[in-house]
Enzyme design. Structure first.
Site, PDB file in Angstrom:
ATOM      1  N   ARG A   1     -77.213 -43.748  20.647  1.00 14.02           N
ATOM      2  CA  ARG A   1     -77.992 -44.950  20.291  1.00 14.02           C
ATOM      3  C   ARG A   1     -79.120 -44.462  19.405  1.00 14.02           C
ATOM      4  O   ARG A   1     -80.022 -43.745  19.863  1.00 14.02           O
ATOM      5  CB  ARG A   1     -78.535 -45.620  21.551  1.00 14.02           C
ATOM      6  CG  ARG A   1     -79.603 -46.647  21.254  1.00 14.02           C
ATOM      7  CD  ARG A   1     -79.950 -47.511  22.430  1.00 14.02           C
ATOM      8  NE  ARG A   1     -78.884 -48.464  22.710  1.00 14.02           N
ATOM      9  CZ  ARG A   1     -79.018 -49.536  23.484  1.00 14.02           C
ATOM     10  NH1 ARG A   1     -80.182 -49.816  24.044  1.00 14.02           N
ATOM     11  NH2 ARG A   1     -78.000 -50.347  23.698  1.00 14.02           N
TER      12      ARG A   1
ATOM     13  N   GLN B   1     -71.024 -53.540  22.636  1.00 15.69           N
ATOM     14  CA  GLN B   1     -71.487 -54.820  23.173  1.00 15.69           C
ATOM     15  C   GLN B   1     -70.448 -55.912  22.948  1.00 15.69           C
ATOM     16  O   GLN B   1     -70.114 -56.686  23.849  1.00 15.69           O
ATOM     17  CB  GLN B   1     -72.801 -55.205  22.469  1.00 15.69           C
ATOM     18  CG  GLN B   1     -73.355 -56.533  22.908  1.00 15.69           C
ATOM     19  CD  GLN B   1     -73.884 -56.509  24.322  1.00 15.69           C
ATOM     20  OE1 GLN B   1     -74.647 -55.620  24.661  1.00 15.69           O
ATOM     21  NE2 GLN B   1     -73.480 -57.457  25.156  1.00 15.69           N
TER      22      GLN B   1
HETATM   23  N1   CP Z   1     -77.274 -55.014  25.644  1.00 16.36           N
HETATM   24  C1   CP Z   1     -77.680 -53.743  25.685  1.00 16.36           C
HETATM   25  O1   CP Z   1     -77.232 -52.895  24.882  1.00 16.36           O
HETATM   26  O2   CP Z   1     -78.557 -53.470  26.670  1.00 16.36           O
HETATM   27  P1   CP Z   1     -79.455 -52.160  26.774  1.00 16.36           P
HETATM   28  O3   CP Z   1     -80.352 -52.142  25.557  1.00 16.36           O
HETATM   29  O4   CP Z   1     -80.233 -52.320  28.040  1.00 16.36           O
HETATM   30  O5   CP Z   1     -78.567 -50.960  26.797  1.00 16.36           O
HETATM   31  N1  NVA Z   2     -80.552 -56.535  18.551  1.00 11.24           N
HETATM   32  C1  NVA Z   2     -81.073 -55.876  19.717  1.00 11.24           C
HETATM   33  C2  NVA Z   2     -79.980 -55.612  20.699  1.00 11.24           C
HETATM   34  C3  NVA Z   2     -80.417 -54.985  21.980  1.00 11.24           C
HETATM   35  C4  NVA Z   2     -79.278 -54.714  22.919  1.00 11.24           C
HETATM   36  C5  NVA Z   2     -81.771 -54.596  19.314  1.00 11.24           C
HETATM   37  O1  NVA Z   2     -81.245 -53.869  18.456  1.00 11.24           O
HETATM   38  O2  NVA Z   2     -82.846 -54.309  19.837  1.00 11.24           O
END
Ligand code: CP
Ligand code: NVA
Length: 315
Positions: free
Chosen positions: A100, A130
């Site tokens: 991430r 997701q």
């Molecule tokens: N929806 C999602 O990716 O949640 P987190 O940011 O908590 O991992």
């Molecule tokens: N669009 C949001 C999604 C979080 C799961 C972000 O990138 O913060």
């Protein structure tokens, strides 16, 4: 054959459907309490440059349930050493990487320079894992995707872009309803409109976008990394809040979806997110099952002990 999950655009429609089917099977096996150690003894490196609840827990628990284990690295990549060097170290020790990151290019570099599968767990551009979990939940509630319409209300962000990639492969109609200036990137829209079997479009008009929608989806107005824009975005996006009135513009039986975390009172009201039409926790639950499908598909080894990526490089 796909060897990483960087973008849903890299998968065929059949590969996406196979992953969803595997996710359904894994969910059933898990509910029946049957062991399923398909990745026994394997390790996953989890790289987080940004916070997480769902992704962090479901990747680690998923690896455990598959008989492997996960190693957490909370670090900003490219600062202490180059991203290719990180990739070339990790592939000597572990069997897969999930990342991430702020920049999407970091994930593409990891995928390019490692001999093990790399999974995109959210970048500034995309969030493919997701959408797999969401699609699994949508199908559980609404059946086949054909003729369904999903209205994504809000920012044309990473989650929205992955929905457009999904619609380019699977016959689902997707409409983004957003304020002017917050559309999904042009290349993502054009690719989806070129390849989609359903209808894919963008509108600034709520009533038009939500008409006949089977699912109303929203996400935060300012994503991680855009915190300083929160105040200005709040003013721009408030007319696009998903509340009881907004939901009335969709079909009577439309479900409400959100990737979470939600900023309650901003992009969605409590009356919607806590209503019986909300399937947000089913989506969250499926993060586990859909991810286990991705991990199994990418990391399960052949008779020679090779993962798909190593196999692809050896042929
Ligand atoms: N929806 C999602 O990716 O949640 P987190 O940011 O908590 O991992
Ligand atoms: N669009 C949001 C999604 C979080 C799961 C972000 O990138 O913060």
């Amino acid at each position: 054959m796909v060897t990483d999950l960087v973008s849903l655009a890299d998968l065929t429609g059949d590969e996406i459907l196979e992953l969803l089917e595997l996710a359904d099977v894994l969910k059933r096996i898990q509910k029946e309490g049957r062991p399923h150690p398909f990745l026994a003894g394997q390790s996953l490196a989890m790289i987080f440059e940004k916070p997480s609840l769902r992704t962090r827990v479901t990747f680690e628990v998923g690896m455990l349930q598959l008989g492997g284990h996960a190693v957490l690295l909370e670090t900003r990549l490219g600062e202490r050493e180059s991203v290719p060097d990180v990739a070339r170290n990790l592939d000597r020790w572990v069997d897969g990487i999930m990342a991430r990151t702020f920049s999407h290019e970091v994930v593409t570099q990891l995928a390019e320079h490692s001999a093990i599968p790399v999974i995109n767990a959210l970048t500034d551009k995309l969030h493919p894992c997701q959408i797999l979990a969401d699609a699994q939940a949508l199908r559980e509630h609404k059946g086949d995707f054909v003729n369904l319409k999903l209205a994504f209300v809000g920012d044309g962000n990473n989650v929205c872009a992955s929905w457009f990639h999904f619609a380019a492969r699977i016959p689902l109609n997707v409409t983004l309803v957003c304020p002017p200036g917050y559309e999904v990137e042009t290349d993502v829209l054009e690719r989806a409109q070129r390849d989609a079997q359903g209808e894919v479009n963008v509108t600034h008009d709520l009533a038009e976008g939500l008409k006949d929608a089977d699912a109303v989806y929203t996400d935060v107005w300012a994503s991680m990394g855009q915190e300083e824009e929160q105040t200005t975005r709040k003013k721009t996006f408030m007319p696009y809040q998903v509340n009881a009135k907004t939901m009335k513009l969709a079909k009577k039986d439309a479900v409400f979806m959100h990737c979470l975390p939600a900023k309650r009172g901003l992009e969605v009201t409590n009356s919607v997110v806590d209503s019986p039409r909300s399937i947000v926790f089913d989506q969250a639950e499926n993060r586990l099952h859909a991810k286990k499908a991705v991990l199994t598909r990418l990391m399960e080894r052949d008779k020679e002990g090779l993962c798909p990526k190593k196999r692809a490089r050896n042929t």
